[in-house]
Write an enzyme that holds these catalytic residues in place. Structure first.
Site, PDB file in Angstrom:
ATOM      1  N   VAL A  20      53.823  32.307  30.930  1.00 41.91           N
ATOM      2  CA  VAL A  20      53.540  31.435  32.076  1.00 41.91           C
ATOM      3  C   VAL A  20      54.831  30.781  32.563  1.00 41.91           C
ATOM      4  O   VAL A  20      55.093  30.731  33.769  1.00 41.91           O
ATOM      5  CB  VAL A  20      52.475  30.367  31.724  1.00 41.91           C
ATOM      6  N   CYS A  60      42.659  28.568  33.539  1.00 42.60           N
ATOM      7  CA  CYS A  60      42.729  29.766  34.403  1.00 42.60           C
ATOM      8  C   CYS A  60      41.363  30.206  34.933  1.00 42.60           C
ATOM      9  O   CYS A  60      41.212  30.494  36.126  1.00 42.60           O
ATOM     10  CB  CYS A  60      43.385  30.916  33.641  1.00 42.60           C
ATOM     11  N   THR A 113      60.311  30.179  27.952  1.00 43.57           N
ATOM     12  CA  THR A 113      60.353  31.537  27.389  1.00 43.57           C
ATOM     13  C   THR A 113      58.974  32.195  27.350  1.00 43.57           C
ATOM     14  O   THR A 113      58.875  33.384  27.093  1.00 43.57           O
ATOM     15  CB  THR A 113      60.906  31.515  25.944  1.00 43.57           C
ATOM     16  N   GLY A 114      57.939  31.421  27.597  1.00 41.72           N
ATOM     17  CA  GLY A 114      56.584  31.985  27.542  1.00 41.72           C
ATOM     18  C   GLY A 114      56.252  32.783  28.789  1.00 41.72           C
ATOM     19  O   GLY A 114      56.987  32.738  29.783  1.00 41.72           O
ATOM     20  N   ARG A 169      36.695  38.073  26.127  1.00 45.41           N
ATOM     21  CA  ARG A 169      38.015  38.708  26.229  1.00 45.41           C
ATOM     22  C   ARG A 169      37.834  40.220  26.239  1.00 45.41           C
ATOM     23  O   ARG A 169      37.074  40.755  25.435  1.00 45.41           O
ATOM     24  CB  ARG A 169      38.872  38.309  25.022  1.00 45.41           C
ATOM     25  N   GLN A 227      38.049  38.511  30.528  1.00 49.58           N
ATOM     26  CA  GLN A 227      39.362  37.870  30.574  1.00 49.58           C
ATOM     27  C   GLN A 227      40.491  38.704  29.972  1.00 49.58           C
ATOM     28  O   GLN A 227      40.332  39.341  28.933  1.00 49.58           O
ATOM     29  CB  GLN A 227      39.265  36.493  29.907  1.00 49.58           C
ATOM     30  N   GLY A 252      45.899  35.795  28.617  1.00 47.14           N
ATOM     31  CA  GLY A 252      45.465  34.417  28.395  1.00 47.14           C
ATOM     32  C   GLY A 252      46.035  33.866  27.097  1.00 47.14           C
ATOM     33  O   GLY A 252      46.148  32.650  26.928  1.00 47.14           O
ATOM     34  N   HIS A 309      41.740  37.959  35.233  1.00 44.85           N
ATOM     35  CA  HIS A 309      40.400  37.672  34.735  1.00 44.85           C
ATOM     36  C   HIS A 309      39.373  38.079  35.798  1.00 44.85           C
ATOM     37  O   HIS A 309      39.530  37.736  36.975  1.00 44.85           O
ATOM     38  CB  HIS A 309      40.217  36.169  34.508  1.00 44.85           C
TER      39      HIS A 309
END
Lengths: 339, 339
Positions: free
Chosen positions: B19, B137, B16-17, B239, B164, B168, B246
């Site tokens: 990634v 990453c 569900t994420g 960030r 970034q 992330g 990124h």
């Protein structure tokens, strides 16, 4: 100061711009001894009113006559206007402090950051130069931090990556971000490309050597301000969607070794610098917290463990203030009592 | 490929994420030979439906039994879940490709970027390691570019500053930026501080040496993947309020000198890299244009004129794709025909 302190007639060329307006704010905040101001702008804005210290002034177009009684002229209307009007103002007796890049690398024009090279303002006869250049925003905040480190450890090399605010392009830069975030279609890109949700490694125009003019300003202006052509600066400048100031990641190699606590103390006791460096409290410089401040904020101080005598740090300063208007007014402060 | 090609049962832990969902997209895009998928998630999401290649699957909680018939398990549910389930899945015969940091520096676990060290996946007996780690990453996109340069010129030292994406931090990172931009008050800061209109030099937790865990991942993972402990990486990770990928400003010092046109050709002909380097056309990598792409984009290639044998460049890659999901699926592709 006594009530008989000398006061100065201060012209502002580009009074409607973000930097020009900030200059007016800072003259007032820092209680610069202003007798009155002469706000100057293009034909489009001439005739409009502007207020300063409770008085209303009418904007005028620049002319030879308008500079006649001006003591100090702060210019922030771009290189073209500076080239057109700086020598005119100077010939009328006004000392010009120019925020454009027009004269920065002119060997006859001092390029000044008051924390670094205030003495450059004055000629051998003790009179100030009639045109004094205000450096590029990215350079100013960097040299404020480099100066005490160079004196103590002697800098050999700096590698810098910048994270620059949209206000480097003035109101247009700020408005572009806002309208892009609001989903409004832009006909032309103020930041070359869309800046909302983006990072654009392109500030000012590209030179033949592959670096941008912004990057080469950091290379060349640093050497001139620091008075040391042996300092090498290797820059990458990037625009990001922030307002409050420019960030810079610096990797600095010295001739002499350092102690990190001594570096922290040295920077904390140096003029114009505020150390914000406590990771345990999530404290480090950020554009949001540097906004509307005059200091250069320094944090993330740590040794580069992979190279001898080398330091990593992260600095942020409000590019409209220390990067432009505050630095110009600080130069003007050096002139007080000397005109 | 023939119709008798072997197909694989692929589990996705963390389906569900951001990634996890991207992994499913990429398995489909790249026509990975999937027989069926086993979507796994926490109790909160178990029972929900997910579709893959037109079929509907029900999410399950991980258990020993569920891994019994799995060939390949892609893990992206954080280090805690990986530590809990990786050895369980492996003991059931599934090869685990783990996107968390749990096993990356484990000397028994290969850390793999297929363009760089695909051979590390396999043991001397030709069988794959049962747990294979997917790198961080920021590291992945950097080593894809460093690899061909290291082979040709031998890298001595890299100074890297990152820019970034909020993704992330997954969906929470994206949602935080959106709600902050909408002016909604945040109770807690997903990015430690507000990220809208800000740049936060703090990714993952601070270590005793003053570097963040994100920064130390770049130091240590690079050496492991490149198989060379002499490569030094000196990082600052930041960030910024972008989504698409990124950015990294790299300053790379070599043992051998280079020709900049040769560097450009070398990178353009290396796997996984797309050179975007034409300043005259305002062409260089950006998060907006790298978004949803699988390549590492390279541009702003230029000699560091202030230091011998040193190169500056700017790279961008989609951190959810090459920085995470694409790299994991590329590792899985190495297993095809070998399980």
């Amino acid at each position: 100061m006594s009530s008989t302190q000398k006061t100065y007639r201060v012209a502002i060329l580009g009074a409607t711009g973000l930097v020009g307006r900030t200059m007016l704010d800072i003259l007032e905040e820092r209680r610069f001894p202003v007798s009155d101001i002469v706000p100057l702008a293009s034909a489009r804005s001439a005739g409009r009113e502007i207020s300063f210290k409770g008085r209303t002034y009418i904007m005028q177009e620049p002319s030879k006559e308008v500079f006649a009684d001006v003591d100090i002229a702060l210019f922030s209307a771009g290189s073209g206007a500076s080239r057109e009007w700086a020598s005119v103002a100077a010939s009328q007796g006004a000392v010009v402090i120019d925020n454009s890049s027009a004269f920065r690398m002119d060997p006859d024009v001092p390029l000044v950051v008051p924390e670094v090279n205030p003495g450059a303002i004055f000629r051998e006869d003790g009179r100030p130069a009639m045109i004094i250049a205000n450096p590029n925003c990215s350079t100013i905040q960097m040299v404020v931090v480099l100066k005490p480190l160079h004196e103590r450890y002697h800098i050999r090399r700096v590698i810098v990556s910048t994270y620059q605010s949209v206000t480097g392009k003035g109101k247009a830069g700020r408005d572009a971000l806002e309208s892009e975030l609001a989903g409004e279609k832009q006909e032309s890109f103020t930041h070359v490309h869309q800046i909302a949700y983006n990072a654009v490694p392109h500030i000012d125009v590209f030179q033949e050597n592959g670096y941008t003019k912004e990057e080469m300003k950091m290379v060349n202006e640093t050497r001139k301000i620091m008075g040391d052509d042996a300092i090498s600066v290797s820059p990458t400048t990037v625009r990001i969607p922030v307002y409050g100031g420019h960030g810079e990641a610096l990797n600095i190699e010295f001739d002499d070794d350092f102690d990190i606590d001594e570096v922290r103390r040295l920077l904390a006791s140096s003029p114009g610098i505020a150390v914000q460096d406590d990771p345990s409290q999530d404290l480090y410089p950020m554009p949001l917290t540097a906004y509307e401040k005059d200091e250069v904020f320094v944090g993330r101080l740590r040794r580069d463990y992979w190279h001898p005598k080398t330091l990593n740090m992260w600095i942020v300063a409000d590019n409209l203030r220390k990067g432009a208007a505050t630095n110009a007014v600080q130069i003007a402060e050096q002139l007080v009592g000397r005109l």
